[in-house]
Design an enzyme around this catalytic site. Structure first.
Site, PDB file in Angstrom:
ATOM      1  N   SER A 100     -34.302   6.385   2.569  1.00 34.17           N
ATOM      2  CA  SER A 100     -33.566   6.581   3.357  1.00 34.17           C
ATOM      3  C   SER A 100     -34.046   7.004   5.020  1.00 34.17           C
ATOM      4  CB  SER A 100     -31.447   6.531   3.369  1.00 34.17           C
ATOM      5  OG  SER A 100     -31.586   6.507   2.368  1.00 34.17           O
ATOM      6  N   HIS A 131     -32.533   6.067  -8.064  1.00 31.74           N
ATOM      7  CA  HIS A 131     -33.574   6.685  -6.725  1.00 31.74           C
ATOM      8  C   HIS A 131     -35.152   6.075  -7.367  1.00 31.74           C
ATOM      9  CE1 HIS A 131     -36.589   8.923  -4.879  1.00 31.74           C
ATOM     10  NE2 HIS A 131     -35.959  10.503  -5.513  1.00 31.74           N
ATOM     11  N   THR A 163     -44.433  16.786  -3.497  1.00 38.58           N
ATOM     12  CA  THR A 163     -43.220  16.433  -2.162  1.00 38.58           C
ATOM     13  C   THR A 163     -42.453  17.825  -2.343  1.00 38.58           C
ATOM     14  OG1 THR A 163     -42.072  15.131  -3.153  1.00 38.58           O
ATOM     15  CG2 THR A 163     -43.695  14.265  -2.256  1.00 38.58           C
TER      16      THR A 163
END
Length: 317
Positions: free
Chosen positions: A153, A179, A234
């Site tokens: 988001s 997700h 990440t």
């Protein structure tokens, strides 16, 4: 809960776990931060490195390596440990089988030491791992939360803000559901300054430049993989997302984030763990906010739920 006497344990000292720990320390979110890893030297070195950084910060935070006995009086246990992503994979569900073994070991060790706090699950595939933690821990559903689509988001909001030259916090848009590849954007509830995103895009063709909502959704799903494929992991975005969720718990902020929680009748879905906007306070997930979905978005949500629940039988519980 407040800063004083607050304690957070982070299990897993890889890129995500270590960056999460440092983010929490730099923001002064907890008085004590404990690092646990199967590689004890790694946990020791990361904790010592961070302890030295505390000298330059505003709060005196006790960061140190530990073991599962530290979970006994922890307010939050963050699970970041998971199996490595299979080479050339673009599907987080490929991590399911090896990650199950890791999560079972972690949760068993945490609960054996009398943990009564809140689990925050980051490990992928996060929706299924969150369900697994819930089943293994025996804790109430509000005390088990997954990071879910909170970062997705944020990525969407950042891209919309970039298109229109805005502060990203002026954009409110939720990615919902899994997700993963079946996630979707609730465009019906997405706004910029009180104006629907769809109207902003239509009324500003010079800045929208033919970008469609479908383009933005695809880009949001792709963003994490783009980062992963270029640098191998990440960490900064998910660390900041995790710290924000912890902050809402520890400081009882009642912030609304799209996180992985158990739907129990909302949207006509029962016993499915996926992301919807949720009020987060000192008790964990206080309340799922039932935003209005248009008919197509409801279908997308049910598709996500069906996909995720189809894996539950494979967990062997």
């Amino acid at each position: 809960m407040s800063f004083k006497d607050s304690k957070v344990v982070i299990v897993g000292c890889g890129n995500v776990g270590s960056t999460t720990a440092y983010t929490m320390i730099s923001q002064g979110l907890a008085e004590e931060v404990v690092l646990i890893d199967v590689n004890k030297d790694k946990a020791y070195a990361e904790a010592l490195d961070m302890a030295h950084s505390v000298y330059f910060m505003n709060r005196n935070i006790n960061v140190h390596p530990g073991d599962y006995s530290d979970c006994r009086d922890a307010d939050i246990v963050i699970i970041t440990a998971s199996a490595p992503m299979p080479k050339d994979s673009t599907n987080r569900l490929d991590m399911l089988a090896p990650s199950i073994r890791i999560i079972k070991s972690i949760v068993g060790s945490v609960m054996e030491n009398g943990f009564k706090g809140i689990f925050l699950v980051i490990s992928n595939p996060v929706d299924i791992m969150t369900y697994l933690v819930y089943r293994l821990s025996g804790l109430p559903k509000n005390q088990v939360i997954g990071s879910g689509t909170n970062l997705d988001s944020a990525r969407l909001c950042c891209e919309l803000a970039r298109m229109y030259g805005l502060d990203s916090k002026s954009v409110s848009a939720y990615v919902c559901g899994e997700h993963g590849d079946s996630e979707f954007v609730s465009w019906h509830s997405a706004v910029i300054g009180g104006k629907s995103v769809e109207n902003v895009m239509r009324d500003n063709p010079d800045r929208t430049r033919n970008v469609t909502p479908e383009d933005l959704q695809k880009q949001t799903i792709k963003a994490g993989w783009d980062i992963f494929n270029r640098k191998g992991n990440t960490c900064y975005g998910i660390a900041a997302s995790t710290a924000a969720i912890c902050k809402s718990i520890l400081f009882n902020e009642n912030h609304i984030y799209p996180v992985t929680v158990r739907l129990s009748g909302q949207y006509g879905i029962d016993n499915a763990w996926l992301s919807m906007p949720t009020i987060i306070d000192r008790t964990g997930s206080r309340e799922i906010v039932e935003i209005h979905l248009d008919p197509e978005e409801e279908k997308e949500l049910h598709r996500s739920a069906e996909l995720l629940t189809s894996f539950y039988d494979e967990l062997g519980l």
